[in-house]
Scaffold this active site. Structure first.
Site, PDB file in Angstrom:
ATOM      1  N   ALA A 150     -42.143  39.430  15.695  1.00 59.37           N
ATOM      2  CA  ALA A 150     -43.065  38.301  15.616  1.00 59.37           C
ATOM      3  C   ALA A 150     -42.695  37.486  14.380  1.00 59.37           C
ATOM      4  O   ALA A 150     -42.124  38.005  13.419  1.00 59.37           O
ATOM      5  CB  ALA A 150     -44.492  38.817  15.518  1.00 59.37           C
ATOM      6  N   GLY A 163     -41.889  43.085  17.383  1.00 59.84           N
ATOM      7  CA  GLY A 163     -42.233  42.476  18.666  1.00 59.84           C
ATOM      8  C   GLY A 163     -41.026  42.303  19.573  1.00 59.84           C
ATOM      9  O   GLY A 163     -41.177  42.248  20.796  1.00 59.84           O
ATOM     10  N   GLU A 216     -42.697  47.256  11.284  1.00 55.15           N
ATOM     11  CA  GLU A 216     -43.915  46.565  10.829  1.00 55.15           C
ATOM     12  C   GLU A 216     -44.549  47.216   9.611  1.00 55.15           C
ATOM     13  O   GLU A 216     -45.187  46.558   8.803  1.00 55.15           O
ATOM     14  CB  GLU A 216     -44.957  46.517  11.973  1.00 55.15           C
ATOM     15  CG  GLU A 216     -44.607  45.598  13.125  1.00 55.15           C
ATOM     16  CD  GLU A 216     -43.803  46.260  14.234  1.00 55.15           C
ATOM     17  OE1 GLU A 216     -43.191  47.335  13.996  1.00 55.15           O
ATOM     18  OE2 GLU A 216     -43.785  45.705  15.348  1.00 55.15           O
TER      19      GLU A 216
HETATM   20  N1  CAA Z   1     -39.930  36.192  11.421  1.00 50.76           N
HETATM   21  C1  CAA Z   1     -39.547  35.028  10.862  1.00 50.76           C
HETATM   22  N2  CAA Z   1     -38.291  34.792  10.423  1.00 50.76           N
HETATM   23  C2  CAA Z   1     -37.401  35.780  10.545  1.00 50.76           C
HETATM   24  C3  CAA Z   1     -37.732  37.023  11.111  1.00 50.76           C
HETATM   25  C4  CAA Z   1     -39.064  37.208  11.580  1.00 50.76           C
HETATM   26  N3  CAA Z   1     -39.457  38.331  12.180  1.00 50.76           N
HETATM   27  N4  CAA Z   1     -36.634  37.824  11.087  1.00 50.76           N
HETATM   28  C5  CAA Z   1     -35.652  37.082  10.529  1.00 50.76           C
HETATM   29  N5  CAA Z   1     -36.105  35.857  10.208  1.00 50.76           N
HETATM   30  C6  CAA Z   1     -35.371  34.763   9.559  1.00 50.76           C
HETATM   31  C7  CAA Z   1     -35.135  35.062   8.096  1.00 50.76           C
HETATM   32  O1  CAA Z   1     -36.266  34.699   7.327  1.00 50.76           O
HETATM   33  C8  CAA Z   1     -33.938  34.189   7.813  1.00 50.76           C
HETATM   34  O2  CAA Z   1     -34.377  32.866   7.656  1.00 50.76           O
HETATM   35  P1  CAA Z   1     -33.720  31.937   6.490  1.00 50.76           P
HETATM   36  O3  CAA Z   1     -32.265  31.826   6.858  1.00 50.76           O
HETATM   37  O4  CAA Z   1     -34.481  30.662   6.613  1.00 50.76           O
HETATM   38  O5  CAA Z   1     -33.925  32.675   5.213  1.00 50.76           O
HETATM   39  C9  CAA Z   1     -33.152  34.256   9.117  1.00 50.76           C
HETATM   40  O6  CAA Z   1     -34.070  34.688  10.106  1.00 50.76           O
HETATM   41  C10 CAA Z   1     -32.002  35.251   9.070  1.00 50.76           C
HETATM   42  O7  CAA Z   1     -32.526  36.504   8.632  1.00 50.76           O
HETATM   43  P2  CAA Z   1     -31.887  37.373   7.451  1.00 50.76           P
HETATM   44  O8  CAA Z   1     -31.260  36.468   6.436  1.00 50.76           O
HETATM   45  O9  CAA Z   1     -32.930  38.318   6.966  1.00 50.76           O
HETATM   46  O10 CAA Z   1     -30.723  38.109   8.245  1.00 50.76           O
HETATM   47  P3  CAA Z   1     -30.117  39.540   7.944  1.00 50.76           P
HETATM   48  O11 CAA Z   1     -28.950  39.678   8.865  1.00 50.76           O
HETATM   49  O12 CAA Z   1     -29.885  39.735   6.496  1.00 50.76           O
HETATM   50  O13 CAA Z   1     -31.256  40.598   8.380  1.00 50.76           O
HETATM   51  C11 CAA Z   1     -32.965  41.495   9.841  1.00 50.76           C
HETATM   52  C12 CAA Z   1     -31.650  40.677   9.719  1.00 50.76           C
HETATM   53  C13 CAA Z   1     -32.712  42.932   9.448  1.00 50.76           C
HETATM   54  C14 CAA Z   1     -33.384  41.407  11.291  1.00 50.76           C
HETATM   55  C15 CAA Z   1     -34.029  40.874   8.904  1.00 50.76           C
HETATM   56  O14 CAA Z   1     -34.101  39.475   9.143  1.00 50.76           O
HETATM   57  C16 CAA Z   1     -35.415  41.433   9.099  1.00 50.76           C
HETATM   58  O15 CAA Z   1     -35.704  42.520   8.626  1.00 50.76           O
HETATM   59  N6  CAA Z   1     -36.308  40.687   9.799  1.00 50.76           N
HETATM   60  C17 CAA Z   1     -37.695  41.059   9.975  1.00 50.76           C
HETATM   61  C18 CAA Z   1     -37.843  42.176  10.996  1.00 50.76           C
HETATM   62  C19 CAA Z   1     -39.292  42.582  11.123  1.00 50.76           C
HETATM   63  O16 CAA Z   1     -39.933  42.995  10.171  1.00 50.76           O
HETATM   64  N7  CAA Z   1     -39.864  42.456  12.337  1.00 50.76           N
HETATM   65  C20 CAA Z   1     -41.245  42.799  12.624  1.00 50.76           C
HETATM   66  C21 CAA Z   1     -42.104  41.575  12.578  1.00 50.76           C
HETATM   67  S1  CAA Z   1     -43.830  41.942  12.767  1.00 50.76           S
HETATM   68  C22 CAA Z   1     -44.103  42.148  14.400  1.00 50.76           C
HETATM   69  O17 CAA Z   1     -43.216  42.016  15.212  1.00 50.76           O
HETATM   70  C23 CAA Z   1     -45.542  42.422  14.793  1.00 50.76           C
HETATM   71  C24 CAA Z   1     -45.739  42.832  16.207  1.00 50.76           C
HETATM   72  O18 CAA Z   1     -45.581  43.987  16.559  1.00 50.76           O
HETATM   73  C25 CAA Z   1     -46.213  41.891  17.189  1.00 50.76           C
END
Ligand code: CAA
Length: 261
Positions: A68, A112, A135
């Site tokens: 998400a 998500g 999460e």
């Molecule tokens: N939401 C918003 N933006 C996100 C995102 C997310 N879930 N995941 C990645 N992005 C964005 C980053 O902010 C970044 O944006 P900028 O270039 O503007 O800074 C871009 O995507 C690229 O991401 P990274 O630079 O972090 O890329 P990476 O290769 O270094 O890492 C990753 C990749 C491991 C997937 C890392 O981005 C990450 O950990 N993302 C979050 C994953 C996460 O926590 N997901 C759970 C969300 S909560 C949820 O889903 C609730 C539910 O159950 C409904």
């Protein structure tokens, strides 16, 4: 479908297969309300379209979906999410789709994104796929079925490990654990998913839909209720022309020509 063209997904067909590609590359396909609304509308439209027999949901090479949209969620209060139907708005739409939906997953399927893949009927993964429910690192828990669907797929031990530590599973482990049905090289992912979808499209739609419904029922009630439910659907399929066609074709050693009725 939304009145305007979708912005967060692309939609196309290949034969009788409807393909939705998540398309927010800069955010690694993070799932915001607009994307989920567009995805729900596209799948519903394919479900209602008589020319479509199966659907595929896919993302980019780097990310199926990284969860998400954290930026959108960051300032929400309890009242926002509880009253406003934010974040998981429309997610149950996918559960209501009656034709098969295959998730073709490459790259990250996190939070998500993993939950979305699990809402599909089965997952075909590229060898670079990574699944996780991270999460807990954000001070929340999975909110779109992760704590319920993941243990049904991979059992309690691996689910607890993933949900409590945020450890990701790679494609090999995910296949071994039962989360994904097949793992293929990245450049073969769409061919493999399309191949599976085209096999399904060649079958009798009423039996395909009944099979999906019966398997899904196994996750809901008791074994005896599920077996009875399956039996009734099994009996009902003898009322279709396709059952006569399928069995006659087998007996006479020819290819069946199903009419979906
Ligand atoms: N939401 C918003 N933006 C996100 C995102 C997310 N879930 N995941 C990645 N992005 C964005 C980053 O902010 C970044 O944006 P900028 O270039 O503007 O800074 C871009 O995507 C690229 O991401 P990274 O630079 O972090 O890329 P990476 O290769 O270094 O890492 C990753 C990749 C491991 C997937 C890392 O981005 C990450 O950990 N993302 C979050 C994953 C996460 O926590 N997901 C759970 C969300 S909560 C949820 O889903 C609730 C539910 O159950 C409904």
């Amino acid at each position: 479908m939304t009145a305007t063209s979708p912005e967060c997904i692309t939609v196309r067909t290949e034969g009788r297969v409807g393909i939705v590609t998540l398309n927010r590359p800069k955010q690694l396909n993070a799932l915001n309300n607009q994307l989920m609304d567009e995805l729900g509308a596209a799948l519903k439209a394919f479900d209602a379209d008589q020319d479509i027999g199966c659907m595929i949901v896919t993302g980019s090479e780097k990310a199926f979906a990284a969860g998400a949209d954290i930026g959108a969620m960051a300032t929400y209060t309890f009242a926002d999410v509880y009253n406003g139907d934010y974040i998981t708005r429309n997610w149950e739409t996918i559960r209501a789709i009656r034709k098969p939906v295959i998730a073709a997953v490459s790259g990250f399927a996190l939070g998500g994104g993993c939950e979305l893949a699990m809402m599909c009927d089965f997952i075909i993964a590229a060898d670079n796929a990574k699944f996780g429910q991270p999460e807990i690192k954000l001070g929340i828990i999975p909110g779109a079925g992760g704590t319920q669907r993941l243990p049904r797929a991979v059992g309690k031990a691996k689910t607890m490990d993933m949900v409590l530590t945020s450890r990701m599973m790679d494609a090999t482990e995910a296949e071994r654990a039962g989360l994904v049905s097949r793992v293929v090289p990245l450049d073969k992912l769409m061919d493999e998913a399309l191949g599976a979808a085209l096999v399904i499209c060649g079958l009798s739609l009423p039996s395909v839909m009944a099979a999906k419904e019966a398997v899904n029922r196994s996750f809901e009630g008791t074994l005896s209720d599920g077996v009875m439910f399956e039996r009734r659907l099994f009996h009902a399929l003898f009322a279709t022309e396709d059952q006569k066609e399928g069995m006659d074709a087998f007996v006479n050693k020819r290819k069946p020509d199903f009419k979906n009725r």
